[in-house]
Design a protein around this motif. Structure first.
Motif, PDB file in Angstrom:
ATOM      1  N   LYS A   1      -4.451   4.264   4.611  1.00 30.62           N
ATOM      2  CA  LYS A   1      -4.666   3.042   4.527  1.00 30.62           C
ATOM      3  C   LYS A   1      -3.264   2.086   4.931  1.00 30.62           C
ATOM      4  N   ALA A   2      -2.016   2.553   4.381  1.00 29.08           N
ATOM      5  CA  ALA A   2      -0.707   1.707   4.825  1.00 29.08           C
ATOM      6  C   ALA A   2      -0.643   1.495   6.372  1.00 29.08           C
TER       7      ALA A   2
ATOM      8  N   VAL B   1       0.819  -1.241   0.063  1.00 29.20           N
ATOM      9  CA  VAL B   1       0.098   0.101   0.140  1.00 29.20           C
ATOM     10  C   VAL B   1       0.861   1.313  -0.158  1.00 29.20           C
ATOM     11  N   ASN B   2       1.992   1.258   0.702  1.00 22.50           N
ATOM     12  CA  ASN B   2       2.919   2.295   0.683  1.00 22.50           C
ATOM     13  C   ASN B   2       3.417   2.654  -0.694  1.00 22.50           C
ATOM     14  N   ASN B   3       3.782   1.574  -1.377  1.00 23.55           N
ATOM     15  CA  ASN B   3       4.454   1.467  -2.742  1.00 23.55           C
ATOM     16  C   ASN B   3       3.110   2.355  -3.574  1.00 23.55           C
ATOM     17  N   LYS B   4       1.889   2.085  -3.465  1.00 24.18           N
ATOM     18  CA  LYS B   4       0.838   2.710  -4.214  1.00 24.18           C
ATOM     19  C   LYS B   4       1.073   4.408  -3.843  1.00 24.18           C
ATOM     20  N   ALA B   5       1.179   4.632  -2.653  1.00 29.21           N
ATOM     21  CA  ALA B   5       1.356   6.059  -2.213  1.00 29.21           C
ATOM     22  C   ALA B   5       2.435   6.620  -2.846  1.00 29.21           C
ATOM     23  N   ALA B   6       3.613   6.035  -3.019  1.00 28.50           N
ATOM     24  CA  ALA B   6       4.739   6.573  -3.790  1.00 28.50           C
ATOM     25  C   ALA B   6       4.633   6.730  -5.052  1.00 28.50           C
ATOM     26  N   VAL B   7       3.656   6.019  -5.702  1.00 23.99           N
ATOM     27  CA  VAL B   7       3.439   6.046  -7.297  1.00 23.99           C
ATOM     28  C   VAL B   7       2.464   7.364  -7.154  1.00 23.99           C
TER      29      VAL B   7
ATOM     30  N   ASP C   1       8.535   1.498   9.372  1.00 22.46           N
ATOM     31  CA  ASP C   1       7.596   1.170   7.704  1.00 22.46           C
ATOM     32  C   ASP C   1       6.332   2.227   8.092  1.00 22.46           C
ATOM     33  N   ARG C   2       5.837   2.259   9.324  1.00 24.20           N
ATOM     34  CA  ARG C   2       4.709   3.203   9.735  1.00 24.20           C
ATOM     35  C   ARG C   2       5.252   4.730   9.594  1.00 24.20           C
ATOM     36  N   ALA C   3       6.260   4.890  10.196  1.00 19.91           N
ATOM     37  CA  ALA C   3       6.704   6.306  10.224  1.00 19.91           C
ATOM     38  C   ALA C   3       7.094   6.708   8.660  1.00 19.91           C
ATOM     39  N   LYS C   4       7.583   5.900   7.740  1.00 20.80           N
ATOM     40  CA  LYS C   4       7.743   6.284   6.459  1.00 20.80           C
ATOM     41  C   LYS C   4       6.488   6.520   5.630  1.00 20.80           C
TER      42      LYS C   4
END
Length: 602
Positions: free
Chosen positions: A338-339, A316-322, A352-355
């Motif tokens: 969501k992440a 989910v975090n990778n989607k946010a980066a996109v 990971d949560r902080a990122k």
């Protein structure tokens, strides 16, 4: 107490009995066995016996240093590391031991120097490079703990179980731990730890478990393997280096991935494992598409990974980066939120949560919502402190402060506040007048007349310093504003700075020679300078002189050797003093000293 390296080496390398290499090797082997089983006290005792039997073998000191470090005794580990280097400076592990010991003592700069010293002699040594990277990382971030007990990890408040759902994926992606997946006995221990983390204390003697634990906790530090027995000579070290270099040059065959044995799992567990593996493959495919700027395809790959393994927040975090790269900031914020939800629900690492929170903050910043961006940064810091995030938050706070001040500017509302202040001033309501004028200044900070009015009101409440500060700002905004120069002179008279008031009134008259306020002010202050001193008591004169001496400009004039000589000439050589006064610059300085009360005339 810290011993010098020379003294340490001399004490530890003196054998207490004739050299007995065979007996020493037996003690060393017993120490190795104890170290591998986790019995650190027995390991240290056996290594000490080996040193007593043969104090010239650097490997024994190196091994005992490793045991001390694992026990959490950084000082003794450092002493043994220093002894190792002193006996054989061509032994690369000696520098690794020294760096690791200094690292555990949080002497980060010394640890970096130790690793760099080793790398200068052994540029290709992987252990030294790895140690140096870890020290630099820990130096710039929150400290990590080394050594000590690990029991009760599941009861630590706020700490996620490191043996949670994502551990198998981490083991699968790590070449060192991937083979352990085929070890049925070892995997049974992992499943037990997933159910009961507190059972870890019973498994600390298992080297595989310690390695996996280090990976699960986010680190990858492992003890160096002990060397087989060999003579501590430079020639052997050189031969080993040559062999290592030759081996390095040989092309290595690609490592073959071993398939995990899923036959012992239930159909549901087998399906879950297969889905997790497929999710990782989808994520890797998405990463490649993202690098190629094929954002839609990358999002589809990440969605596929999420559908296969909805417990992994990384997808989910990778989607946010996109979304962030594509400037779709609302979608980025939604994905980050969501992440974090997925991460908290599945005990994902705090980092990971902080990122995710930090990326969310950057998205809010791009949207111009600085208040929300700062809030997200604070949430990120609560999850895992990071210096880069701290700097980002400070910059946002400064940016928000400027933006808030700029948004408050309104010339119409400033004029309304000014008129209210004028009304209060006419009614002699000085406090209310000050409050309204200050509001007007906030609304129009570059309006010189408003600051002039504020200075007048501040004088009424005896705040002369505040009044002077605002009138000087008014003159800075409009140097031709005669009323401000007249007000500045009046304030300086009230502050007993007659020499400055004289200049202010003259400056106003230079702009408008007909200004009655400046003319009257100049007449009064001149009279005070010329005739006021005669009516003052001796104590009042001294007080006036002390006040003048506090002015840095007066101090500078008095330190001028030319002025000092002229002041002496007034008593000793009046003709020379009068001749010097014909110089306009000198005359202005002397008059300023007289006006300040520092120099008094008869």
């Amino acid at each position: 107490k810290i011993s010098t390296p020379l003294c340490t080496v001399q004490e530890k390398t003196t054998p207490t009995m004739p050299s007995n290499a065979e007996e020493a090797e037996q003690f060393k082997a017993a120490g190795n066995k104890a170290l591998q089983s986790g019995n650190l006290t027995a390991a240290i005792e056996n290594y000490t016996k080996a040193i007593n039997a043969d104090g010239t073998n650097h490997v024994y000191y190196s091994n005992r240093s490793a045991a001390y470090l694992k026990k959490g005794d950084g000082n003794n580990a450092l002493e043994d590391a220093m002894s190792t280097i002193a006996i054989n400076s061509d032994f690369s592990k000696g520098y690794s031991r020294k760096g690791a010991a200094l690292h555990s003592l949080k002497r980060y700069n010394d640890a970096i120097a130790a690793y760099e010293e080793g790398l200068a002699k052994f540029p290709g040594d992987a252990a030294l490079k790895k140690g140096l990277d870890e020290v630099k990382r820990d130096k710039d971030g929150p400290p990590r703990s080394y050594g000590g007990g690990l029991g009760g990890i599941g009861n630590m408040p706020g700490m996620a179980n490191p043996f949670g759902n994502q551990l198998i994926q981490k083991m699968m992606l790590n070449p060192k731990t991937r083979p352990y997946l085929n070890d049925k006995e070892f995997m049974a221990k992992i499943h037990q730890l997933q159910q009961d983390p507190n059972s870890l204390a019973q498994m600390l003697g298992d080297p595989k478990m310690m390695e996996v634990l280090g990976m699960a906790l986010g680190g990858d530090r492992e003890m160096d393997e002990d060397e087989p027995p060999k003579a501590a000579t430079k020639s052997s070290s050189s031969n080993d280096s040559t062999k290592a270099e030759a081996k390095k040059e040989e092309p290595q065959a690609p490592e073959k991935e071993e398939e995990e044995d899923l036959s012992q799992l239930s159909p549901l567990e087998r399906k879950k494992k297969e889905d997790q593996k497929a999710a990782v493959e989808s994520k890797l495919r998405g990463n490649q598409l993202y690098k190629s700027k094929k954002f839609d395809d990358a999002l589809a790959a990440y969605d596929e990974a999420i559908s296969l393994d909805p417990t992994n927040m990384t997808f989910v975090n990778n989607k946010a980066a996109v979304y962030f790269t594509a400037k779709n900031y609302d979608e980025c914020i939604e994905a980050c939120t969501k992440a974090v939800e997925v991460g908290k629900a599945n005990m994902a690492p705090f980092e990971d949560r902080a990122k995710a929170y930090t990326r969310c903050a950057k998205a809010y910043q791009k949207k111009g919502d600085l208040a929300k961006a700062i809030e997200m940064c604070k949430e990120a810091q609560l999850e895992s402190y990071d210096k880069a995030t701290e700097r980002l938050m400070k910059n946002m706070e400064l940016e928000k402060k400027k933006a808030d001040a700029a948004a408050y500017h309104d010339d119409d509302k400033a004029e309304e506040a000014k008129q209210r202040g004028n009304e209060h001033f006419r009614n002699k309501e000085w406090g209310d007048a000050v409050r309204e004028y200050e509001e007007a200044v906030k609304r129009a900070p570059n309006n010189a007349p408003i600051r002039n009015n504020l200075a007048a009101a501040l004088c009424k409440v005896m705040d002369f310093n505040g009044a002077k500060k605002n009138i000087e700002k008014a003159i800075e905004l409009d140097p031709k504003y005669v009323k401000a120069w007249a007000r500045k002179g009046d304030i300086e008279v009230l502050m007993k700075e007659n020499h400055k008031a004289l200049e202010s009134y003259k400056a106003g008259l230079a702009i408008d020679s007909t200004n009655s306020t400046c003319k009257e002010g100049l007449r009064k202050v001149t009279a005070m300078i010329n005739y006021g001193a005669s009516t003052m008591s001796e104590e009042e004169k001294q007080e006036r002189a002390r006040h003048g001496m506090a002015d840095p400009e007066i101090q500078s004039i008095l330190q001028d050797p030319v002025i000092q000589q002229i002041l002496r000439d007034f008593n000793d050589n009046p003709q020379a003093a009068n001749q010097a006064m014909s110089n306009p610059s000198v005359r202005a300085k002397i008059e300023k000293l007289i006006a300040s009360g520092v120099v008094q005339t008869a």
